[in-house]
Write an enzyme that holds these catalytic residues in place. Structure first.
Site, short mmCIF file in Angstrom:
data_model
loop_
_atom_site.label_atom_id
_atom_site.label_comp_id
_atom_site.label_asym_id
_atom_site.label_seq_id
_atom_site.Cartn_x
_atom_site.Cartn_y
_atom_site.Cartn_z
N LEU A 37 57.46 37.47 52.45
CA LEU A 37 57.78 36.87 53.52
C LEU A 37 57.68 37.55 54.68
N TRP A 40 78.02 31.37 45.05
CA TRP A 40 78.41 32.56 44.57
C TRP A 40 79.63 33.21 45.35
N HIS A 95 67.68 35.68 47.97
CA HIS A 95 68.77 35.85 48.87
C HIS A 95 69.51 34.65 48.97
N TYR A 113 68.78 50.44 45.77
CA TYR A 113 67.74 49.90 46.74
C TYR A 113 68.14 50.76 48.25
N LEU A 138 59.57 49.84 56.81
CA LEU A 138 60.73 48.99 56.89
C LEU A 138 61.96 49.10 56.06
N GLY A 139 63.05 49.22 56.44
CA GLY A 139 64.25 49.59 55.40
C GLY A 139 65.05 48.51 55.58
N SER A 140 66.33 48.35 55.51
CA SER A 140 67.18 47.14 55.45
C SER A 140 68.62 47.40 55.94
N SER A 141 69.36 46.62 56.18
CA SER A 141 70.72 46.81 56.70
C SER A 141 71.48 47.31 55.83
N CYS A 142 71.17 47.35 54.67
CA CYS A 142 72.21 47.92 53.74
C CYS A 142 72.28 49.31 53.38
N ARG A 175 69.07 24.83 46.11
CA ARG A 175 70.31 24.24 45.48
C ARG A 175 70.74 23.09 45.96
N LYS A 181 65.55 53.13 50.66
CA LYS A 181 65.25 52.99 51.61
C LYS A 181 65.73 54.21 52.71
N1 LIG Z 1 63.80 39.41 53.00
C1 LIG Z 1 64.91 40.26 53.54
O1 LIG Z 1 66.06 39.41 53.87
C2 LIG Z 1 64.74 41.60 54.11
C3 LIG Z 1 63.56 42.26 53.87
N2 LIG Z 1 63.60 43.60 54.27
C4 LIG Z 1 62.49 44.55 53.91
O2 LIG Z 1 61.36 43.82 54.39
C5 LIG Z 1 60.24 44.24 53.76
C6 LIG Z 1 59.39 42.87 53.11
O3 LIG Z 1 60.24 42.00 52.42
P1 LIG Z 1 60.13 40.64 52.03
O4 LIG Z 1 58.92 40.15 52.49
O5 LIG Z 1 61.24 39.80 52.04
O6 LIG Z 1 59.75 40.68 50.42
P2 LIG Z 1 58.84 39.75 49.33
O7 LIG Z 1 59.25 40.04 48.02
O8 LIG Z 1 58.65 38.57 49.92
O9 LIG Z 1 57.35 40.55 49.59
C7 LIG Z 1 57.17 41.81 49.21
C8 LIG Z 1 55.82 42.15 48.85
O10 LIG Z 1 55.61 43.48 48.47
C9 LIG Z 1 54.52 43.31 47.55
N3 LIG Z 1 54.61 44.31 46.40
C10 LIG Z 1 55.75 44.45 45.72
N4 LIG Z 1 55.45 45.60 44.78
C11 LIG Z 1 54.15 45.93 45.06
C12 LIG Z 1 53.60 46.70 44.35
N5 LIG Z 1 53.87 47.51 43.09
N6 LIG Z 1 52.17 46.92 44.77
C13 LIG Z 1 51.75 46.21 45.79
N7 LIG Z 1 52.50 45.19 46.47
C14 LIG Z 1 53.64 45.13 46.02
C15 LIG Z 1 54.25 41.94 47.04
O11 LIG Z 1 52.98 41.76 46.81
P3 LIG Z 1 52.26 40.30 45.97
O12 LIG Z 1 52.83 39.25 46.45
O13 LIG Z 1 51.05 40.62 46.06
O14 LIG Z 1 52.94 40.74 44.63
C16 LIG Z 1 54.90 41.06 48.16
O15 LIG Z 1 54.11 40.44 49.02
C17 LIG Z 1 60.91 45.08 52.57
O16 LIG Z 1 60.56 46.50 52.80
C18 LIG Z 1 62.11 44.90 52.41
O17 LIG Z 1 62.91 45.93 51.98
C19 LIG Z 1 64.60 44.21 54.77
C20 LIG Z 1 65.79 43.30 55.30
C21 LIG Z 1 65.91 42.03 54.68
C1 LIG Z 2 68.93 41.75 52.49
C2 LIG Z 2 69.78 42.17 51.82
O1 LIG Z 2 69.98 41.33 50.46
C3 LIG Z 2 70.96 41.83 49.51
O2 LIG Z 2 72.37 41.84 50.07
P1 LIG Z 2 73.47 40.54 50.62
O3 LIG Z 2 73.22 40.67 51.93
O4 LIG Z 2 74.55 40.79 49.82
O5 LIG Z 2 72.69 39.28 50.27
P2 LIG Z 2 72.40 37.90 49.53
O6 LIG Z 2 71.74 37.30 50.40
O7 LIG Z 2 72.07 37.86 48.02
O8 LIG Z 2 73.98 37.62 49.32
C4 LIG Z 2 74.73 37.20 50.55
C5 LIG Z 2 75.94 36.85 50.16
O9 LIG Z 2 75.74 35.43 49.77
C6 LIG Z 2 76.67 35.09 48.62
N1 LIG Z 2 75.86 33.92 48.11
C7 LIG Z 2 76.24 32.70 48.10
N2 LIG Z 2 75.61 32.10 47.16
C8 LIG Z 2 74.51 32.83 47.07
C9 LIG Z 2 73.41 32.59 46.08
O10 LIG Z 2 73.08 31.57 45.48
N3 LIG Z 2 72.50 33.35 46.05
C10 LIG Z 2 72.58 34.73 46.54
N4 LIG Z 2 71.60 35.56 46.51
N5 LIG Z 2 73.77 34.99 47.22
C11 LIG Z 2 74.68 33.98 47.35
C12 LIG Z 2 76.59 36.41 47.90
O11 LIG Z 2 77.60 36.58 47.04
C13 LIG Z 2 76.89 37.31 49.25
O12 LIG Z 2 78.25 37.39 49.46
C14 LIG Z 2 70.71 42.86 49.06
O13 LIG Z 2 69.60 42.88 48.18
C15 LIG Z 2 70.42 44.22 50.03
O14 LIG Z 2 69.74 45.07 49.36
C16 LIG Z 2 69.94 43.60 51.10
O15 LIG Z 2 69.04 44.44 51.82
#
Ligand SMILES: NC(=O)C1=CN([C@@H]2O[C@H](COP(=O)(O)OP(=O)(O)OC[C@H]3O[C@@H](n4cnc5c(N)ncnc54)[C@H](OP(=O)(O)O)[C@@H]3O)[C@@H](O)[C@H]2O)C=CC1
Ligand SMILES: C[C@H]1O[C@H](OP(=O)(O)OP(=O)(O)OC[C@H]2O[C@@H](n3cnc4c(=O)[nH]c(N)nc43)[C@H](O)[C@@H]2O)[C@@H](O)[C@@H](O)C1=O
Length: 337
Positions: A39, A227, A204, A161, A130-134, A212, A165
């Site tokens: 993503l 959920w 997420h 996780y 890149l980390g995350s708000s968690c 859904r 981070k």
């Molecule tokens: N999505 C979100 O809501 C959030 C994301 N982030 C952070 O942003 C960053 C990217 O997340 P996002 O894009 O959502 O994640 P995705 O799951 O969409 O993408 C993760 C990517 O990491 C690659 N990857 C995973 N494991 C390996 C491995 N062992 N070797 C090589 N490549 C690997 C995958 O490659 P391939 O496709 O080739 O398998 C994939 O393209 C992360 O650090 C995440 O913590 C932070 C906050 C929120």
């Molecule tokens: C980015 C962030 O993402 C995760 O934390 P989170 O913010 O809790 O993320 P979430 O998107 O999964 O849920 C947000 C809320 O939404 C509710 N919820 C309802 N219905 C569904 C549902 O269908 N799926 C999911 N996943 N959640 C649902 C769910 O119960 C919760 O209350 C961690 O990986 C954390 O490590 C991290 O970094």
């Protein structure tokens, strides 16, 4: 000598950057986007292409498993990137994090230690981790300021996780302190957009709801069940904004402290559910499965540091939802499960 020994670390780095001033990155320099198919990585790749970068480097996990330390060192020796964004990680929603904590801890630690160690050995000029708000304590004051890191207990559904981070943030700071390299960290809020993971169990909340509700609309289902209680608050940033923020930070920010990336506004999960229903055109009932975890009650980012660095989010949630629903409809046959 193996790749694991510290003797391999760069020696030239120690005096490099005491007076480093960020500025435009060289458009022709080799730039490695780790996780370029994910993503975030794919959005950064698009942004860098649009900004005229001509030597982008990407490897899928099948081509280069970043958990394989020797392979990572060999790749850096060959590719010689000058800039690196680390957007490769094991990522998932609340259920995946809660069910597979050791995978989220161990895989992420290995991926980031290998990439950052190899980048150090090869003296990579700019790294964005890149980390995350968690990473912030579950019950920290809101909005979350960067300085709240390590001031309280983590949310249990994603503590493993989060610890990985936090280790990444510390590794960036330690490299800065020990070697003087101008590496930085950014902490994104919850992200969404084209290329997201729409897996019903692994994703997420926002992509889970799009899928859904779209399936319910097509089948004519009378209700959908989300959920938790719907009361938690979450902040959602479109991934194209995130990509823009990443490049902005690389070109305008240098500092020990990580930088929050978000919009500064949040919605309840119930409000999100209604917004997704409207974007999809689903008119049935919305129900809640309270046996599923809520996670942290709120994690709204304080984005004043990012604003002071000159960047604010542009894409409103309503617009981002609409375009992401369009993307999902166009790509749903090829989405990852
Ligand atoms: N999505 C979100 O809501 C959030 C994301 N982030 C952070 O942003 C960053 C990217 O997340 P996002 O894009 O959502 O994640 P995705 O799951 O969409 O993408 C993760 C990517 O990491 C690659 N990857 C995973 N494991 C390996 C491995 N062992 N070797 C090589 N490549 C690997 C995958 O490659 P391939 O496709 O080739 O398998 C994939 O393209 C992360 O650090 C995440 O913590 C932070 C906050 C929120
Ligand atoms: C980015 C962030 O993402 C995760 O934390 P989170 O913010 O809790 O993320 P979430 O998107 O999964 O849920 C947000 C809320 O939404 C509710 N919820 C309802 N219905 C569904 C549902 O269908 N799926 C999911 N996943 N959640 C649902 C769910 O119960 C919760 O209350 C961690 O990986 C954390 O490590 C991290 O970094």
């Amino acid at each position: 000598m193996t790749a694991q020994t510290t003797e391999h670390y760069t020696e030239k780095a120690a005096d490099t950057t005491t007076s480093f001033v960020p500025g435009p990155l060289e458009r022709t320099a080799p730039f490695y986007v780790a996780g370029h198919r994910g993503l975030v990585g794919s959005a950064i790749w698009r942004k860098l292409q649009a900004e005229g970068f001509t030597d982008l480097i990407g490897r899928t996990s099948a081509e280069l498993d970043l958990k394989d330390r020797d392979a990572v060192f060999a790749f850096f020796a060959e590719a010689k990137p000058r800039y690196v964004v680390l957007a490769a990680a094991k990522v998932g929603g609340i259920l995946a994090n809660n069910t597979y904590p050791v995978d989220f801890l161990s895989e992420n630690l290995r991926i980031q230690v290998n990439v950052l160690d190899a980048a150090l050995k090869h003296g990579v000029e700019r790294v964005l981790f890149l980390g995350s708000s968690c990473i912030y304590p579950k019950l920290a004051p809101q909005p979350l300021k960067e300085e709240y890191l390590l001031t309280g207990h983590l949310e249990p559904t994603n503590d493993a996780y989060a610890i990985a981070k936090i280790a990444g943030i510390l590794q960036i700071q330690a490299v800065r302190r020990q070697y003087g390299l101008p590496w930085i960290s950014a902490m994104p809020t919850n992200l969404y957009g084209p290329g997201d993971n729409f897996s019903p169990t692994g994703s997420h909340v926002l992509p889970a709801m799009i899928r859904r509700y779209e399936e319910a609309r097509i089948t004519g289902a009378e209700s959908v069940t989300n959920w938790g209680t719907g009361t938690p608050l979450r902040e959602f940033l479109h991934v194209d904004d995130m990509a823009e923020a990443c490049l902005h930070l690389l070109e305008h920010y240098d500092g020990d402290e990580h930088v929050n990336v978000g919009t500064g506004t949040d919605v309840t999960i119930k409000e999100l559910a209604h917004q997704v229903a409207a974007a999809v055109g689903y008119e049935g009932r919305i129900e809640w499965d309270t046996t599923k975890p809520d996670g942290t009650p709120r994690k709204l980012m304080d984005v004043s540091k990012l604003a002071a660095a000159g960047w604010t989010a542009r894409i409103p949630l309503e617009e981002g939802l609409r375009t992401t629903v369009d993307w999902y409809r166009e790509h749903q046959d090829g989405i990852r499960e």
